[in-house]
Design a protein around this motif. Structure first.
Motif, PDB file in Angstrom:
ATOM      1  N   ARG A  59      52.454 -25.210  -2.316  1.00 44.09           N
ATOM      2  CA  ARG A  59      52.956 -25.413  -0.547  1.00 44.09           C
ATOM      3  C   ARG A  59      53.077 -26.600  -0.405  1.00 44.09           C
ATOM      4  O   ARG A  59      52.165 -27.468  -0.663  1.00 44.09           O
ATOM      5  CB  ARG A  59      51.887 -24.525   0.014  1.00 44.09           C
ATOM      6  CG  ARG A  59      51.742 -23.173  -0.281  1.00 44.09           C
ATOM      7  CD  ARG A  59      50.927 -22.517   0.922  1.00 44.09           C
ATOM      8  NE  ARG A  59      50.827 -20.909   0.802  1.00 44.09           N
ATOM      9  CZ  ARG A  59      51.991 -20.152   1.076  1.00 44.09           C
ATOM     10  NH1 ARG A  59      53.078 -20.531   1.635  1.00 44.09           N
ATOM     11  NH2 ARG A  59      51.909 -18.640   0.843  1.00 44.09           N
ATOM     12  N   LEU A  60      54.050 -27.053   0.503  1.00 46.72           N
ATOM     13  CA  LEU A  60      54.083 -28.348   1.190  1.00 46.72           C
ATOM     14  C   LEU A  60      54.582 -28.035   2.560  1.00 46.72           C
ATOM     15  O   LEU A  60      55.595 -27.314   2.916  1.00 46.72           O
ATOM     16  CB  LEU A  60      55.487 -28.919   0.467  1.00 46.72           C
ATOM     17  CG  LEU A  60      55.368 -30.397   0.666  1.00 46.72           C
ATOM     18  CD1 LEU A  60      55.610 -31.204  -0.630  1.00 46.72           C
ATOM     19  CD2 LEU A  60      56.708 -30.651   1.500  1.00 46.72           C
ATOM     20  N   GLU A  62      56.152 -30.695   5.546  1.00 45.13           N
ATOM     21  CA  GLU A  62      56.828 -31.975   5.989  1.00 45.13           C
ATOM     22  C   GLU A  62      56.485 -32.079   7.250  1.00 45.13           C
ATOM     23  O   GLU A  62      57.512 -31.203   8.349  1.00 45.13           O
ATOM     24  CB  GLU A  62      58.155 -32.268   5.454  1.00 45.13           C
ATOM     25  CG  GLU A  62      58.619 -33.523   5.921  1.00 45.13           C
ATOM     26  CD  GLU A  62      60.063 -33.585   5.476  1.00 45.13           C
ATOM     27  OE1 GLU A  62      60.664 -34.834   5.651  1.00 45.13           O
ATOM     28  OE2 GLU A  62      60.950 -32.596   4.938  1.00 45.13           O
ATOM     29  N   CYS A  65      60.519 -33.353   9.981  1.00 44.64           N
ATOM     30  CA  CYS A  65      61.372 -32.854   8.869  1.00 44.64           C
ATOM     31  C   CYS A  65      62.803 -33.325   9.312  1.00 44.64           C
ATOM     32  O   CYS A  65      63.882 -33.269   8.559  1.00 44.64           O
ATOM     33  CB  CYS A  65      61.320 -31.493   8.574  1.00 44.64           C
ATOM     34  SG  CYS A  65      61.962 -30.316   9.903  1.00 44.64           S
ATOM     35  N   LEU A  71      63.691 -31.548   2.800  1.00 49.19           N
ATOM     36  CA  LEU A  71      63.474 -30.256   2.295  1.00 49.19           C
ATOM     37  C   LEU A  71      64.527 -29.682   1.477  1.00 49.19           C
ATOM     38  O   LEU A  71      64.044 -29.082   0.391  1.00 49.19           O
ATOM     39  CB  LEU A  71      63.440 -29.242   3.630  1.00 49.19           C
ATOM     40  CG  LEU A  71      61.933 -29.504   4.491  1.00 49.19           C
ATOM     41  CD1 LEU A  71      62.432 -28.490   5.764  1.00 49.19           C
ATOM     42  CD2 LEU A  71      60.781 -28.985   3.868  1.00 49.19           C
ATOM     43  N   LEU A  74      63.602 -31.259  -2.037  1.00 48.12           N
ATOM     44  CA  LEU A  74      62.477 -30.651  -2.635  1.00 48.12           C
ATOM     45  C   LEU A  74      62.704 -29.189  -3.077  1.00 48.12           C
ATOM     46  O   LEU A  74      62.201 -29.048  -4.400  1.00 48.12           O
ATOM     47  CB  LEU A  74      61.249 -30.568  -1.375  1.00 48.12           C
ATOM     48  CG  LEU A  74      60.497 -31.775  -0.961  1.00 48.12           C
ATOM     49  CD1 LEU A  74      59.801 -31.597   0.130  1.00 48.12           C
ATOM     50  CD2 LEU A  74      59.868 -32.199  -2.187  1.00 48.12           C
ATOM     51  N   PHE A  79      60.632 -26.875  -5.728  1.00 49.59           N
ATOM     52  CA  PHE A  79      59.812 -25.905  -4.827  1.00 49.59           C
ATOM     53  C   PHE A  79      60.391 -24.737  -4.486  1.00 49.59           C
ATOM     54  O   PHE A  79      61.760 -24.734  -4.309  1.00 49.59           O
ATOM     55  CB  PHE A  79      59.548 -27.164  -3.633  1.00 49.59           C
ATOM     56  CG  PHE A  79      58.517 -28.016  -3.698  1.00 49.59           C
ATOM     57  CD1 PHE A  79      57.219 -27.788  -3.306  1.00 49.59           C
ATOM     58  CD2 PHE A  79      58.837 -29.084  -4.440  1.00 49.59           C
ATOM     59  CE1 PHE A  79      56.190 -28.961  -3.839  1.00 49.59           C
ATOM     60  CE2 PHE A  79      57.965 -30.260  -4.714  1.00 49.59           C
ATOM     61  CZ  PHE A  79      56.491 -30.177  -4.104  1.00 49.59           C
ATOM     62  N   LEU A  84      57.770 -23.827   1.401  1.00 51.51           N
ATOM     63  CA  LEU A  84      58.151 -25.075   2.200  1.00 51.51           C
ATOM     64  C   LEU A  84      58.080 -24.665   3.639  1.00 51.51           C
ATOM     65  O   LEU A  84      58.740 -23.723   4.132  1.00 51.51           O
ATOM     66  CB  LEU A  84      59.312 -25.675   1.862  1.00 51.51           C
ATOM     67  CG  LEU A  84      59.790 -26.302   0.536  1.00 51.51           C
ATOM     68  CD1 LEU A  84      61.143 -26.576   0.321  1.00 51.51           C
ATOM     69  CD2 LEU A  84      58.800 -27.654   0.301  1.00 51.51           C
TER      70      LEU A  84
END
Length: 100
Positions: A59-60, A62, A65, A71, A74, A79, A84
């Motif tokens: 899990r990420l 930002e 953003c 994104l 990623l 990902f 995200l």
């Protein structure tokens, strides 16, 4: 939104509005490509050094953003989109990110 949060959001919006060079981050500029590639290499090094092999399980978040460009990067790295999350203070930039 609290009064303090509104003031902070206005201050950020004012700083963005003062930017004169709208092409500053244009992907048509070689130095922008170089910076993007350097950031990508640094991220890949970090993931490798941490022993991460399956990025789709992470899990990420930002914060800041913008229009969602990082994104998208990623996603290209592996990902999973549902893992995200991007946060953006400015409503118009948040709207841009949601449409990317």
């Amino acid at each position: 939104m609290s009064q303090k949060s509104e003031a902070e959001a206005e201050a950020v919006a004012e700083r963005y509005a003062r930017r004169q060079d709208l092409g500053r981050y244009s992907m048509l500029r070689p130095e922008v490509w170089q910076a993007v590639q350097e950031r990508q290499r640094a991220m890949l090094r970090l993931f490798t050094q941490a022993g991460l092999q399956d990025l789709s399980r992470l899990r990420l978040l930002e914060v800041g953003c913008g229009a969602g460009g990082n994104l998208l990067e990623l996603l290209r790295l592996g990902f999973a989109p549902e893992k995200l999350t991007g946060l953006e203070l400015l409503p118009e930039r948040h709207a841009q990110a949601r449409h990317v």
